[in-house]
Motif scaffolding. Structure first.
Motif, PDB file in Angstrom:
ATOM      1  N   ARG A 110      32.504  38.075  35.098  1.00  0.00           N
ATOM      2  CA  ARG A 110      32.355  39.214  36.005  1.00  0.00           C
ATOM      3  C   ARG A 110      32.591  38.785  37.459  1.00  0.00           C
ATOM      4  NH1 ARG A 110      26.699  41.071  34.546  1.00  0.00           N
ATOM      5  NH2 ARG A 110      27.179  41.964  32.539  1.00  0.00           N
ATOM      6  N   GLN A 111      32.005  37.651  37.813  1.00  0.00           N
ATOM      7  CA  GLN A 111      32.150  37.160  39.190  1.00  0.00           C
ATOM      8  C   GLN A 111      33.616  36.819  39.487  1.00  0.00           C
ATOM      9  OE1 GLN A 111      29.430  34.030  40.276  1.00  0.00           O
ATOM     10  NE2 GLN A 111      29.926  34.230  42.441  1.00  0.00           N
ATOM     11  N   ALA A 112      34.276  36.196  38.505  1.00  0.00           N
ATOM     12  CA  ALA A 112      35.692  35.856  38.693  1.00  0.00           C
ATOM     13  C   ALA A 112      36.522  37.138  38.860  1.00  0.00           C
ATOM     14  CB  ALA A 112      36.190  35.036  37.509  1.00  0.00           C
ATOM     15  N   LEU A 113      36.191  38.155  38.079  1.00  0.00           N
ATOM     16  CA  LEU A 113      36.910  39.440  38.164  1.00  0.00           C
ATOM     17  C   LEU A 113      36.708  40.076  39.540  1.00  0.00           C
ATOM     18  CD1 LEU A 113      38.532  41.496  36.487  1.00  0.00           C
ATOM     19  CD2 LEU A 113      36.389  42.575  35.864  1.00  0.00           C
ATOM     20  N   TRP A 114      35.492  39.999  40.022  1.00  0.00           N
ATOM     21  CA  TRP A 114      35.179  40.563  41.337  1.00  0.00           C
ATOM     22  C   TRP A 114      35.935  39.804  42.434  1.00  0.00           C
ATOM     23  CZ3 TRP A 114      33.861  44.806  43.382  1.00  0.00           C
ATOM     24  CH2 TRP A 114      33.306  44.873  44.661  1.00  0.00           C
ATOM     25  N   GLY A 115      35.995  38.497  42.302  1.00  0.00           N
ATOM     26  CA  GLY A 115      36.727  37.669  43.266  1.00  0.00           C
ATOM     27  C   GLY A 115      38.211  38.002  43.270  1.00  0.00           C
ATOM     28  N   MET A 116      38.758  38.203  42.064  1.00  0.00           N
ATOM     29  CA  MET A 116      40.178  38.537  41.945  1.00  0.00           C
ATOM     30  C   MET A 116      40.448  39.898  42.593  1.00  0.00           C
ATOM     31  SD  MET A 116      42.679  36.838  40.626  1.00  0.00           S
ATOM     32  CE  MET A 116      42.633  36.017  39.067  1.00  0.00           C
ATOM     33  N   PHE A 117      39.539  40.823  42.410  1.00  0.00           N
ATOM     34  CA  PHE A 117      39.671  42.158  43.023  1.00  0.00           C
ATOM     35  C   PHE A 117      39.732  42.017  44.546  1.00  0.00           C
ATOM     36  CE2 PHE A 117      37.282  45.687  45.018  1.00  0.00           C
ATOM     37  CZ  PHE A 117      38.129  46.742  44.720  1.00  0.00           C
TER      38      PHE A 117
END
Lengths: 331, 513
Positions: free
Chosen positions: B197-204
């Motif tokens: 989830r954190q990686a996805l948020w960072g990518m966003f």
């Protein structure tokens, strides 16, 4: 490792659904007309991206060659479109059936491959007009929807070809422009995306000649061509890339021309940025083509300063196009 | 290889699968896992330029040897100094040589001595500032007996080259990371899910916001004098936008790094703690690039005496830390001035009265801090000193006014009835949606184009709201809807946005440091 498989499966599902949705939408829309075959690739006033010229010239040829026995070819980059068809045809003998087999940012490799493709099909290359452009000497082949080479006449893989288009469609500026255009019915250009203009008119499917109406529209709507670009009177001499990279392509071209006993001309196109071939490259071209090489850069130098005769520093208006054809056939 | 590139999308799942499959091989499986991580880390780095892998390996070998030698009580200081010198020399050669050379040449020429200096034609190795600092930290910690030196060189190599944090931090302390690397790692479903989830948020933050807004900032900052003359407001908007760009870029990178690492069962330190909601300078530096500030505090500020000395000496210590911090960010006078700016602000902030006004809202101070940090980005982003001097006065005036307006707005928000303001916000949002629908119905091309152009700013605002709600947690996406279906829709919507926001992958800003 409790939940490891669940994690993998859930992650795959979460990623796969958007990917499938996007690929599905792309396949359904086929915005660049690359997935399916079409009767014609240009519809006047249709607000679609201008199709890849490399693909259109080949696919249209495959269709039209069933009706016409083509034997005269104009090969080169998008600059070839700046040479008016009717003027070129006026210099060709009556038995000539002309066709514009050009592509955007066409390098010598691309020209050589297209000629090899015609040769392999067993088509006659009786007449040829080849346009070489110092600006098109590049270290790398271009990879974007407008410029990528068509796999059938290049070493670009089909996978790379399709991936380039799907990536191009979902480029953030492109998808925004495309959506805006589809919603409003008017060209909506976001940042650098300027190809969602009405399709050009005057396209002749038989010769594949498309007048530079796209450039004309751009010149009038977005100011290109009416805005001046910085004068470069000192000129830019390109590195000797032709000798270093393209000499084998040059050999392939001359071999095909010789075997077909082609009546040909090779034109060095002018540009308003005064980019020119390296002297070593120029010498190689002269040694290869002799008197059939027409260097228009010197004689047309004075015209490069009149920006009203140009759409942009590389694409000239028909006045200069006609002069170039005259130079090629009257010399 | 960058996190936002296609190769990484293929690379990471392979590493992830191999890593956890290796974790099933027995009680000593962590050794195999480490080997996989080390190979993966070197591949990750070599993807950019394999030749500079030798430099990383060289720093690893010298750090390993000198630390072992320093652990023997005799000549500990000497061996630690040797490694520090090697790391600093490496950094100076590759990062600062040309800067010093050019400035010395200029200095001598002002005295009439035209000496023929030379400059090096080398590419700045990615991540050099991060791994050399981490190596120095390791050596000093060994010297201080805070950790025992690692006898297995592979573990030291992995500590310095661990791919999630190799090229842009966080700069890890050995006491935090090393113990995690030399013990059995256990798979935790909940940790992996939160990491993803954190990686996805960072990518966003990186792809959807930072990359898109950077195009606008680059356009303005490539011709700042033109915009100052014709549309000065544009420059201020560009600077405010750049504040968003650099935050989303760097914190986005750190979110990806931390998220990816948590998927591998290794916890990296939190490098960003929602700095945009800091209320004073001290809080800002406790929240922005935390690992770098920890490093400076432990290895420069405290050894200089920290704050346990006279006021003047404390001020000097603060100025030294921020000067070095500025220079660490880049070999240019604009970065040095950025350091001076923060040094001065920190000194002033330190000696200002601490008492808050009784009428102030708990959130007063946030707009002023945003304005202060945005002003610092003028030093950071200006192409050269001439442009910086031209931009600075206008930015100072505009940002001061914005800060004042912001403080009044925050105070009003706090004092007004919350229910009323919430209703007003909902009405405003509904009106905005109605305007968009009306524009669509009436086919207003310009309006649609404008909306599409402003989308990255809209996503930036959404990001701020999400992070504000999650400000007591560790990342924005930690606060997810309770309904599983709604969560799924959220994740898929973010992935859709990322996939439709792609352009040419751009490097993270902090890679250049």
């Amino acid at each position: 490792m409790e939940g490891f498989s669940r994690f993998i499966l859930r992650s795959l599902f979460i990623v796969a659904v958007p990917v499938v949705l996007l690929v599905g939408a792309y396949v359904a829309v086929d915005p660049f007309k690359v997935l399916r075959h079409y009767d014609t690739y240009y519809h006047y006033q249709e607000l679609d991206p201008i199709p890849n010229l490399a693909m259109v010239s080949v696919r249209n040829y495959e269709q039209q060659s069933k009706i016409h026995n083509y034997n005269a070819f104009l090969l080169g980059s998008s600059i070839a479109q700046c040479l008016p068809a009717d003027h070129w045809i006026s210099y060709l003998p009556l038995d000539a059936e002309p066709y514009y087999l050009n592509s955007n940012q066409s390098t010598l490799t691309s020209i050589a491959r297209r000629m090899a493709w015609l040769d392999a099909r067993g088509d006659s290359i009786k007449y040829a007009l080849i346009v070489v452009d110092p600006a098109e000497l590049n270290d790398h082949e271009p990879y974007d929807p407008a410029h990528i080479a068509y796999p059938e006449v290049s070493d670009v893989s089909w996978l790379k070809w399709h991936f380039t288009f799907i990536k191009g469609f979902y480029h953030r500026d492109f998808i925004a422009s495309w959506l805006g255009t589809k919603i409003t019915g008017q060209p909506v250009n976001i940042r650098t995306i300027k190809n969602l203009e009405p399709n050009p008119h005057g396209y002749d499917q038989r010769t594949n000649y498309m007048p530079c109406t796209f450039e004309e529209i751009q010149a009038t709507t977005s100011g290109i061509g009416h805005l001046s670009w910085p004068a470069n009177n000192e000129g830019v001499v390109r590195p000797p890339l032709l000798t270093q990279r393209y000499s084998s392509d040059l050999d392939r071209i001359t071999d095909i021309l010789r075997r077909h006993n082609t009546d040909y001309r090779v034109i060095i196109a002018p540009n308003a940025h005064h980019q020119s071939f390296h002297p070593v490259d120029l010498q190689l071209l002269r040694a290869t083509f002799g008197s059939r090489l027409i260097d228009t850069t010197g004689p047309l130098d004075s015209l490069t300063h009149d920006q009203s005769l140009w759409y942009d520093p590389y694409h000239f208006r028909p006045e200069i196009g006609c002069m170039i054809i005259d130079m090629a056939y009257l010399q | 290889m960058t996190f936002n590139s296609l190769p990484f999308v293929v690379f990471f799942p392979i590493v992830f699968l191999l890593y956890w499959l290796a974790g099933r091989t027995g009680s000593k499986s962590w050794r195999l896992q480490n080997l996989i991580l080390l190979c993966a880390s070197y591949t990750f780095y070599a993807w950019w330029d394999w030749r500079y892998l030798c430099l990383l390996m060289g720093v690893t070998v010298t750090t390993y040897i000198t630390s072992l030698l320093a652990a023997r009580r005799d000549h500990a200081l000497l061996w630690t100094t040797v490694n520090i010198a090697i790391c600093v020399l490496t950094l100076v050669t590759f990062k600062y040589f040309n800067f010093f050379s050019e400035n010395l040449q200029w200095l001598f020429s002002t005295f009439g001595w035209n000496i023929d200096w030379f400059t090096l034609e080398v590419l700045l190795p990615v991540g050099i500032s991060f791994y050399t600092f981490q190596a120095i930290g390791y050596s000093v910690d060994v010297y201080r007996r805070e950790i025992t030196p690692e006898r297995n060189i592979a573990h030291v190599a992995l500590f310095l080259a661990y791919f999630p944090q190799l090229v842009a931090g966080p700069i890890e302390r050995a006491a935090h990371l090393m113990p995690q690397l030399i013990r059995q790692r256990k798979w935790h479903y909940a940790t992996a899910v939160d990491g993803a989830r954190q990686a996805l948020w960072g990518m966003f933050k990186k792809v959807v916001i930072a990359d898109a807004l950077a195009v606008y900032v680059d356009g303005v900052m490539s011709h700042p004098s033109y915009y100052l003359a014709h549309a000065p407001g544009t420059v201020v908007v560009a600077m405010l936008t750049f504040a968003m760009v650099i935050y989303c870029d760097f914190s986005g990178y750190c979110d990806i790094a931390r998220g990816v690492s948590r998927c591998l069962g290794i916890d990296l330190m939190q490098n960003f703690r929602f700095p945009l909601f800091a209320r004073n300078v001290k809080q800002w530096w406790q929240r922005w690039n935390v690992s770098l500030m920890h490093w400076f505090r432990s290895y420069i500020y405290f050894p200089l005496g920290g704050s346990r000395c006279s006021r003047l000496r404390t001020c000097i210590n603060i100025m030294i830390v921020f000067l070095i911090s500025g220079l660490w960010h880049g070999a240019s006078w604009t970065f040095v001035l950025w350091g001076v700016y923060w040094g001065v602000i920190s000194v002033v902030g330190r000696f200002l009265p601490k008492r808050r006004l009784s009428i102030a809202s708990p959130y007063n101070g946030i707009p002023s801090m945003i304005a202060l940090s945005t002003l610092s980005w003028v030093f950071f982003r200006s192409p050269n000193i001439v442009d910086m001097v031209a931009i600075l006065p206008l930015s100072l005036v505009s940002l001061s006014l914005l800060a004042l307006g912001g403080e009044i707005a925050v105070w009003t928000w706090h004092k007004l009835n919350h229910r009323l303001t919430m209703n007003l916000t909902i009405v405003s949002a509904l009106m905005a949606v109605a305007i968009i629908i009306a524009c669509t119905i009436f086919n207003t091309t310009a309006a649609i184009a404008a909306i599409l152009r402003w989308l990255p700013w809209v996503w930036g605002a959404v990001m701020l709201v999400v992070e504000w709600r999650a400000r007591h947690l560790t990342h924005g996406l930690q606060q997810v809807p309770r309904s599983a279906a709604l969560r799924l829709v959220c994740y898929m919507a973010i992935i859709l946005l990322i996939l439709t926001s792609t352009a040419q992958p751009t490097a993270f800003i902090y890679f250049q440091f």
